[in-house]
Every structure is written in C-alpha cells, then in structure tokens.
Scaffold this motif. Structure first.
Motif, PDB file in Angstrom:
ATOM      1  N   ASN A 208       0.843  -1.190   0.000  1.00  0.00           N
ATOM      2  CA  ASN A 208       0.000   0.000   0.000  1.00  0.00           C
ATOM      3  C   ASN A 208       0.883   1.247   0.000  1.00  0.00           C
ATOM      4  OD1 ASN A 208      -2.535   1.298   0.212  1.00  0.00           O
ATOM      5  ND2 ASN A 208      -2.204   1.600   2.389  1.00  0.00           N
ATOM      6  N   HIS A 210       1.611   5.450  -0.178  1.00  0.00           N
ATOM      7  CA  HIS A 210       1.086   6.769   0.152  1.00  0.00           C
ATOM      8  C   HIS A 210       2.031   7.804  -0.440  1.00  0.00           C
ATOM      9  CE1 HIS A 210      -2.047   5.613   2.997  1.00  0.00           C
ATOM     10  NE2 HIS A 210      -1.208   4.745   3.513  1.00  0.00           N
ATOM     11  N   ARG A 235       3.526   7.271 -10.458  1.00  0.00           N
ATOM     12  CA  ARG A 235       2.313   6.470 -10.214  1.00  0.00           C
ATOM     13  C   ARG A 235       1.915   5.673 -11.446  1.00  0.00           C
ATOM     14  NH1 ARG A 235      -2.768  10.097 -10.512  1.00  0.00           N
ATOM     15  NH2 ARG A 235      -2.393   9.660 -12.727  1.00  0.00           N
ATOM     16  N   ARG A 255      -1.710  -1.398  -4.033  1.00  0.00           N
ATOM     17  CA  ARG A 255      -2.672  -0.298  -3.919  1.00  0.00           C
ATOM     18  C   ARG A 255      -1.922   1.031  -4.091  1.00  0.00           C
ATOM     19  NH1 ARG A 255      -5.340   0.601   0.545  1.00  0.00           N
ATOM     20  NH2 ARG A 255      -7.341   1.008  -0.480  1.00  0.00           N
ATOM     21  N   PRO A 257      -2.298   5.195  -4.642  1.00  0.00           N
ATOM     22  CA  PRO A 257      -3.204   6.345  -4.608  1.00  0.00           C
ATOM     23  C   PRO A 257      -3.062   7.203  -5.858  1.00  0.00           C
ATOM     24  CG  PRO A 257      -1.303   6.752  -3.214  1.00  0.00           C
ATOM     25  CD  PRO A 257      -1.181   5.332  -3.695  1.00  0.00           C
ATOM     26  N   TYR A 258      -4.188   7.656  -6.358  1.00  0.00           N
ATOM     27  CA  TYR A 258      -4.144   8.565  -7.499  1.00  0.00           C
ATOM     28  C   TYR A 258      -3.567   9.919  -7.070  1.00  0.00           C
ATOM     29  CZ  TYR A 258      -6.998   5.346 -10.244  1.00  0.00           C
ATOM     30  OH  TYR A 258      -7.453   4.258 -10.941  1.00  0.00           O
ATOM     31  N   THR A 259      -4.019  10.428  -5.947  1.00  0.00           N
ATOM     32  CA  THR A 259      -3.568  11.680  -5.332  1.00  0.00           C
ATOM     33  C   THR A 259      -3.901  12.910  -6.183  1.00  0.00           C
ATOM     34  OG1 THR A 259      -1.767  10.468  -4.271  1.00  0.00           O
ATOM     35  CG2 THR A 259      -1.678  12.870  -4.162  1.00  0.00           C
ATOM     36  N   HIS A 366      -6.234  10.880  -0.558  1.00  0.00           N
ATOM     37  CA  HIS A 366      -5.182   9.865  -0.667  1.00  0.00           C
ATOM     38  C   HIS A 366      -5.740   8.456  -0.498  1.00  0.00           C
ATOM     39  CE1 HIS A 366      -5.369  10.388   3.745  1.00  0.00           C
ATOM     40  NE2 HIS A 366      -5.014   9.129   3.780  1.00  0.00           N
ATOM     41  N   SER A 367      -6.978   8.354   0.004  1.00  0.00           N
ATOM     42  CA  SER A 367      -7.585   7.027   0.203  1.00  0.00           C
ATOM     43  C   SER A 367      -8.200   6.474  -1.080  1.00  0.00           C
ATOM     44  CB  SER A 367      -8.672   7.106   1.281  1.00  0.00           C
ATOM     45  OG  SER A 367      -8.117   7.470   2.528  1.00  0.00           O
ATOM     46  N   LYS A 369      -7.760   4.928  -4.441  1.00  0.00           N
ATOM     47  CA  LYS A 369      -6.586   4.250  -4.995  1.00  0.00           C
ATOM     48  C   LYS A 369      -6.917   3.321  -6.154  1.00  0.00           C
ATOM     49  CE  LYS A 369      -4.106   4.509  -0.617  1.00  0.00           C
ATOM     50  NZ  LYS A 369      -3.182   3.865   0.320  1.00  0.00           N
TER      51      LYS A 369
END
Length: 377
Positions: A208, A210, A235, A255, A257-259, A366-367, A369
């Motif tokens: 995962n 971040h 990414r 996983r 994140p697109y962010t 950030h959640s 993804k």
C-alpha cells in the motif's frame, strides 16, 4: 499501570452517545479507526499527527479497552446491518498502548468484516503474540519508507529498517498476514517499482503506497515533498508495470493512490470525496477517525486524516464518557463539503490550493486508490 490515569478501570464499559452525529444525516458508520494512543517512539519526517505525539513511555494519552469496545458496540448497534466494514487500530504507535492485546482480542469478537492494525514495527512493545487470538487481525500493516537503510532510515531513524524487517518476520512466524504502508517522499520516489517487487518477494499480502502528505511535520522538511507532475509520472509507471508484469508482484495486492487527477479523470473514475463516500464501504457508510479523549487530543473526530490538526475542521469531539459533541464551525469538514462540494474539500479547508493543484491536476483524497490484484498470479 495505574488505573487512575484513565479515571476508570481499563475494561469498564462506557455509554457512548453519537446522537449529535446521527442528527447530521450520518446514517451508517462503515469504518471506525481509533487512534488508541498518542505515544510514539519515532518522529518521522512527514508525520501528520505530530502535534499530538507524546513520548513512548506515556501511558496516559490512551484509549482504554472499555472505551474502544463500547464505542464499537454503539456504532454496530446503530448500523442497519449490525456490522462494521473495517476497523484499524492506529496511533501514535498502537503497540505502545498497554492494553493493545486485550483491545485486539475484544475487537475480534465484534462483527467487523476487516480488522487491522497499523504499526511502525520497530518492535512488538506491549503486543503479546502468544496471547493474541488467531483471528484478531486480518492483517497487520507495517509502515516503512524504503527497502534500504539509506532511504528508510533517513525519515524513520537510524537502524529502523533492520528492526522493521525483524518484526515482520515475527508476525509471519505467528501466522499473521502482513501488509506494507510505504510513504513515498522525494528520496524514495525513484524506487517505487523496486520496492513493490521487494515486498512481494517478502510474502507481504498487500503493498500500500502513500504519497507524502502536505501536513504535519512535512512543513519542517519541505525537501521531502513531491510535485504533482512527478507523482503522476511515477504512479502511472508503477500501474503500467504491475499490469504488464504481474508475475513480479505475485501473491500481493498493490494499492496505489491517485492523489492527483484531471477533471476528466475525476468524472471517468467516478471519484467522490471521503466526506461523501468511504472507499471501504461499497454498500454505503462513512469513515470515523477518533483521537484519544484525553487532554492532548481532546477526542477529536474526523472523516479525512488530511485534516487532523487543522483548527475547526473536525466533525466534533468525544468525551471520556463517550459523548459526541458536534462541531458548529463552518470549517467542519462535512459542513464545508455540503456547502461547497469540491474534488477534495480538505484542500480548501487547509487553504493549500497553490501547493496541491496545477493548471490541470486536482488533488483528491489519498484514500482513493488504484488496486491491482496480483495475489493469484
């Protein structure tokens, strides 16, 4: 530990009252994540809860077993389906709560679909693996910043990677599945693909990622920040590699994140802010983050961790007796979202638009993804 530090016995139940939250139209809490202690033995360079951290030996800024379990029971009882989708024990460092084993075992007896804990894994501290119920955790999430001491230890402290890998081995030996939460900074950005493959080889079930946050301690370490365009390039390269070469990530779920997204991508992907949609509650429900109801953290409650420490952004506060009090500030994240829905209301509340947006990229939660499942490869 003296029970007087809690003002009640650690297992004593309380009588939570969330009526003021439900009066705001929140009909179901799908995910409940309690920060069970403010104590932490690290001071990571980007930590977003840095204003609330205490020393590793602090045993007063904690949640008791009774407080956590009573809160869970109350939320479950109010939910139409009588269950929670997910609950994660957080901190500080949750294993520095003297009651962490007891809390985890009690949570295992509640109707929660996914039970997790996020730890810095520099040691087990108060967590007793021998006394832990086999089903206490679906998996334990280990925070790490790199796969070499030069990268990881730069933000987490000297010698931490060696300790983390050692603790990972202890969890595996105990038959507990592990996942990795890797925070990507300017230093580790070039190593994302290499890192994902490394942890897949270590038998980690979920990798995962971040992107380093723009809150908390990061403002004291600006050199860790990543420009939006940099993140998007890294990414997309990782997404492409995982899709083209799933064998390199065999046995793991990745996983990412697109962010940052373009307006078109927000529409295409069906993105909704965390204030509207909890990503781990597909059938509906909100996320509730809760800090300890102590003098330092004041029982602050949020939906978005991006907003922890931002004055007035909290949903409300919870008292040591479990009474939730709604925050009437217009910057309350749910109030603000309902007044002016945006791609990420957290950005507007923090007044960081200039840092978080470009002409074409918009900051999102950030959640949210991209999930690439290589577990069956």
């Amino acid at each position: 530990m003296s029970e007087t530090s809690l003002n009640h016995a650690p297992t004593e139940p309380i009588e939570p009252d969330f009526s003021e939250l439900y009066e705001q139209g929140v009909t179901r809490i799908g995910e409940f994540n309690p920060y069970i202690t403010d104590a932490c033995n690290l001071r990571c360079g980007y930590c977003y809860v840095i204003p609330y951290l205490t020393t590793a030996r602090n045993i007063t800024e904690i949640m008791s077993t009774g407080f956590v379990t009573s809160t869970v029971d109350s939320l479950v009882a109010n939910n139409p389906d009588g269950t929670l989708d997910r609950s994660i024990l957080l901190g500080g460092e949750p294993t520095l709560n003297p009651y962490v084993t007891e809390i985890a075992n009690e949570m295992a007896q509640r109707p929660i679909r996914e039970r997790r804990m996020t730890t810095n894994a520099t040691g087990l501290n108060y967590l007793d693996l021998d006394k832990l119920r086999p089903c206490a955790f679906d998996h334990v999430s280990v925070s790490v910043d790199g796969i070499t001491p030069e990268v990881n230890d730069a933000t987490r402290g000297n010698g931490t990677l060696k300790r983390i890998l050692g603790t990972l081995a202890l969890y595996r030996e105990a038959g507990i599945k592990t996942s990795v939460n890797m925070t990507i900074t300017q230093t580790s950005l070039p190593t994302m693909r290499e890192s994902a493959r490394f942890f897949a080889e270590q038998g980690v079930s979920i990798i995962n990622f971040h992107c380093v946050s723009l809150t908390g301690n990061t403002f004291n370490n600006i050199d860790l920040m990543i420009a939006p365009e940099q993140w998007v390039a890294a990414r997309d390269a990782l997404i492409q590699d995982a899709e083209d070469n799933p064998a390199n990530y065999a046995g793991s779920i990745v996983r990412i994140p697109y962010t940052y997204l373009t307006a078109q991508e927000i529409n295409t992907l069906g993105y909704k802010p965390i204030q509207e949609r909890n990503y781990h509650s597909p059938d509906g429900g909100h996320r509730l983050l809760m800090l300890p109801p102590t003098p330092l953290s004041k029982g602050l409650c949020y939906m978005s961790s991006d907003l922890i420490g931002i004055p007035g952004a909290e949903l409300g506060t919870v008292s040591p007796t479990g009474k939730f009090t709604w925050n009437t500030d217009p910057n309350n994240e749910l109030t603000a979202y309902r007044a002016h829905p945006t791609a990420n209301v957290s950005t507007q509340i923090k007044h960081q638009e200039a840092l978080e947006e470009t002409d074409r990229l918009i900051r999102v939660s950030h959640s949210f993804k991209r999930v690439i499942d290589c577990s069956m490869t």
